[in-house]
Design an enzyme around this catalytic site. Structure first.
Site, mmCIF file in Angstrom:
data_model
loop_
_atom_site.group_PDB
_atom_site.id
_atom_site.type_symbol
_atom_site.label_atom_id
_atom_site.label_comp_id
_atom_site.label_asym_id
_atom_site.label_seq_id
_atom_site.Cartn_x
_atom_site.Cartn_y
_atom_site.Cartn_z
ATOM 1 N N LYS A 1 -7.822 1.032 8.955
ATOM 2 C CA LYS A 1 -6.487 1.322 9.481
ATOM 3 C C LYS A 1 -6.519 1.643 10.961
ATOM 4 O O LYS A 1 -5.579 1.338 11.687
ATOM 5 C CB LYS A 1 -5.808 2.442 8.680
ATOM 6 C CG LYS A 1 -5.406 1.992 7.285
ATOM 7 C CD LYS A 1 -4.356 2.877 6.657
ATOM 8 C CE LYS A 1 -3.939 2.290 5.300
ATOM 9 N NZ LYS A 1 -3.039 3.153 4.543
ATOM 10 N N LYS B 1 -8.695 -7.274 0.104
ATOM 11 C CA LYS B 1 -7.849 -6.875 -1.029
ATOM 12 C C LYS B 1 -6.394 -7.243 -0.745
ATOM 13 O O LYS B 1 -5.977 -7.309 0.409
ATOM 14 C CB LYS B 1 -8.005 -5.386 -1.351
ATOM 15 C CG LYS B 1 -7.235 -4.443 -0.454
ATOM 16 C CD LYS B 1 -7.042 -3.074 -1.114
ATOM 17 C CE LYS B 1 -6.112 -2.243 -0.234
ATOM 18 N NZ LYS B 1 -5.507 -1.093 -0.851
ATOM 19 N N LYS C 1 -0.023 -4.199 0.401
ATOM 20 C CA LYS C 1 1.412 -4.285 0.651
ATOM 21 C C LYS C 1 1.722 -4.386 2.129
ATOM 22 O O LYS C 1 2.834 -4.745 2.492
ATOM 23 C CB LYS C 1 2.169 -3.144 -0.031
ATOM 24 C CG LYS C 1 1.723 -1.728 0.228
ATOM 25 C CD LYS C 1 2.749 -0.775 -0.407
ATOM 26 C CE LYS C 1 2.143 0.250 -1.336
ATOM 27 N NZ LYS C 1 1.487 1.361 -0.634
HETATM 28 P P1 ATP Z 1 -1.415 -0.185 2.138
HETATM 29 O O1 ATP Z 1 -1.791 -1.606 2.273
HETATM 30 O O2 ATP Z 1 -0.057 0.156 2.657
HETATM 31 O O3 ATP Z 1 -2.480 0.775 2.548
HETATM 32 P P2 ATP Z 1 -1.938 -0.457 -0.658
HETATM 33 O O4 ATP Z 1 -1.358 -1.746 -1.079
HETATM 34 O O5 ATP Z 1 -3.411 -0.372 -0.518
HETATM 35 O O6 ATP Z 1 -1.212 0.082 0.615
HETATM 36 P P3 ATP Z 1 -1.653 2.130 -1.876
HETATM 37 O O7 ATP Z 1 -0.375 2.848 -1.891
HETATM 38 O O8 ATP Z 1 -2.669 2.566 -0.894
HETATM 39 O O9 ATP Z 1 -1.420 0.584 -1.722
HETATM 40 O O10 ATP Z 1 -2.302 2.117 -3.317
HETATM 41 C C1 ATP Z 1 -1.656 2.448 -4.505
HETATM 42 C C2 ATP Z 1 -2.561 2.199 -5.681
HETATM 43 O O11 ATP Z 1 -2.715 0.798 -5.900
HETATM 44 C C3 ATP Z 1 -3.977 2.742 -5.553
HETATM 45 O O12 ATP Z 1 -4.398 3.263 -6.793
HETATM 46 C C4 ATP Z 1 -4.789 1.560 -5.194
HETATM 47 O O13 ATP Z 1 -6.131 1.679 -5.581
HETATM 48 C C5 ATP Z 1 -4.085 0.463 -5.965
HETATM 49 N N1 ATP Z 1 -4.252 -0.828 -5.317
HETATM 50 C C6 ATP Z 1 -3.826 -1.158 -4.086
HETATM 51 N N2 ATP Z 1 -4.141 -2.439 -3.809
HETATM 52 C C7 ATP Z 1 -4.766 -2.923 -4.907
HETATM 53 C C8 ATP Z 1 -5.326 -4.186 -5.243
HETATM 54 N N3 ATP Z 1 -5.292 -5.203 -4.403
HETATM 55 N N4 ATP Z 1 -5.889 -4.348 -6.446
HETATM 56 C C9 ATP Z 1 -5.921 -3.320 -7.334
HETATM 57 N N5 ATP Z 1 -5.417 -2.114 -7.071
HETATM 58 C C10 ATP Z 1 -4.847 -1.898 -5.881
#
Ligand code: ATP
Ligand code: LTN
Length: 331
Positions: free
Chosen positions: A113, A195, A198
């Site tokens: 980040k 990964k 969002k």
């Molecule tokens: P950002 O990209 O804004 O950091 P993010 O998509 O990683 O956000 P978070 O809010 O950080 O989402 O994560 C919420 C939950 O979803 C966490 O438990 C995280 O481990 C899970 N998660 C996020 N992305 C994935 C993915 N690609 N596959 C499986 N689990 C995920």
């Protein structure tokens, strides 16, 4: 026997992806009968990157509606907004004094980040894992269901709990990560080494829970696959492997079964089938979320009740912490 406590949260920082669903929220539903569950909307974590205030507020309620639409039952679980329970910030401050800067600098998410938001490497971004540890430890949590990417943060929560307990005597329960294999790591459709996130800039990289059927199918059709034509999960085929994982996560079959289902088929047919499977699974969730969002009074009531329950539990732990560390709490 008393139920064990489970804690998890998602940030209202953007549209949720199918990774958030399979890696996090969906598992919450499966666990809600067995555990005493606290599910938060982590808006304090969200502001570690810039948020538009009106959007942050709107997304908070949308996320609650989504939790419920995915099957999280507010009668069984405590659903609340992190910033409405002040003990999160208070415990973070205490834990900050027993967490080392070096530990935080080593965090993969912090490094990622910081690189992505080089103009805004703020203290909150660095402190993110400590706030997360406070979330978890406040509720004397036994298990934390999260996606693989959060494992490192969970280790920090455990380390800090153990450190505190060693220094001041038994205070916190030491939490365990709960990571399910299927769907724990969905990769980007455009770069399967990354990964799915969002906050990816490329809109084709992520399938959002709010995407309609056409968008879902279009994104899967454009997904990066690998050279060759075999539909097989293999390290040399990260694109195909990811799609097989998605298919397995959404149908409940194993990756091997998915491979068998598509044996001898072409990539085009395979991608379409994955897209249709995902779109069909999302449609009822979207309809239910929409229905819930039309009833703001109901959603407000859920959050008010949740904040009260969370507050009571959090106050108990924080008061114990203050006593242990010698903070004056009246005679
Ligand atoms: P950002 O990209 O804004 O950091 P993010 O998509 O990683 O956000 P978070 O809010 O950080 O989402 O994560 C919420 C939950 O979803 C966490 O438990 C995280 O481990 C899970 N998660 C996020 N992305 C994935 C993915 N690609 N596959 C499986 N689990 C995920
Ligand atoms: N950082 C988490 C969201 C989160 C969380 C938590 C998850 C905030 N506090 C406590 C589990 C337990 C993420 O998924 N990005």
């Amino acid at each position: 026997m008393e139920k064990k406590t489970l804690y998890s949260a998602v940030q209202p920082s953007g549209n949720l992806t199918i990774g958030n669903y399979t890696g996090a929220i969906r598992n919450w539903v499966a666990l809600q009968d067995e555990y005493e569950c606290f599910y938060a909307i982590a808006n304090m974590h969200a502001i570690t990157v810039r948020q538009e205030p009106s959007e942050l507020r709107r997304r908070t309620v949308e996320l609650l509606a989504l939790y419920i639409a995915c099957g999280v039952n507010p009668e069984k679980c405590t659903l609340y907004v992190q910033s409405q329970v002040p003990q999160h910030a208070e415990l973070t401050w205490v834990l900050n004094s027993m967490t080392y800067v070096g530990e935080m600098e080593r965090m993969t998410q912090f490094k990622d980040k910081s690189a992505r938001h080089a103009e805004n490497v703020n203290m909150g971004l660095m402190d993110y894992p400590v706030l997360m540890a406070a979330d978890i430890l406040l509720y004397q949590t036994d298990v934390v269901p999260v996606g693989v990417d959060q494992r490192q943060h969970l280790e920090i929560a455990r380390d800090v709990a153990i450190r505190f307990n060693n220094r001041y005597g038994e205070t916190f329960r030491v939490p365990e990560a709960y990571i399910l294999k299927a769907g724990a790591k969905i990769a980007s459709l455009q770069d399967p080494e990354k990964k799915m996130s969002k906050s990816d800039e490329n809109p084709n990289a992520s399938v959002f829970l709010s995407d309609d059927k056409d968008a879902v199918i279009r994104k899967f059709k454009r997904a990066v696959t690998d050279s060759g034509n075999e539909i097989r999960a293999d390290e040399s085929k990260p694109g195909v492997t990811n799609l097989l994982n998605v298919y397995a996560a959404f149908t409940g079959c194993s990756v091997e079964q998915a491979e068998r289902a598509f044996e001898g088929k072409g990539y085009g047919e395979f991608k379409l089938a994955v897209g249709e499977t995902v779109a069909d699974a999302l449609a009822p969730i979207q309809a239910e979320q929409k229905r819930l969002l039309a009833d703001k009074a109901y959603l407000g009531g859920v959050l008010a009740a949740g904040a009260e329950r969370a507050y009571k539990a959090a106050r108990k732990t924080l008061s114990k912490v203050y006593r242990k560390i010698g903070f004056y709490q009246g005679e």
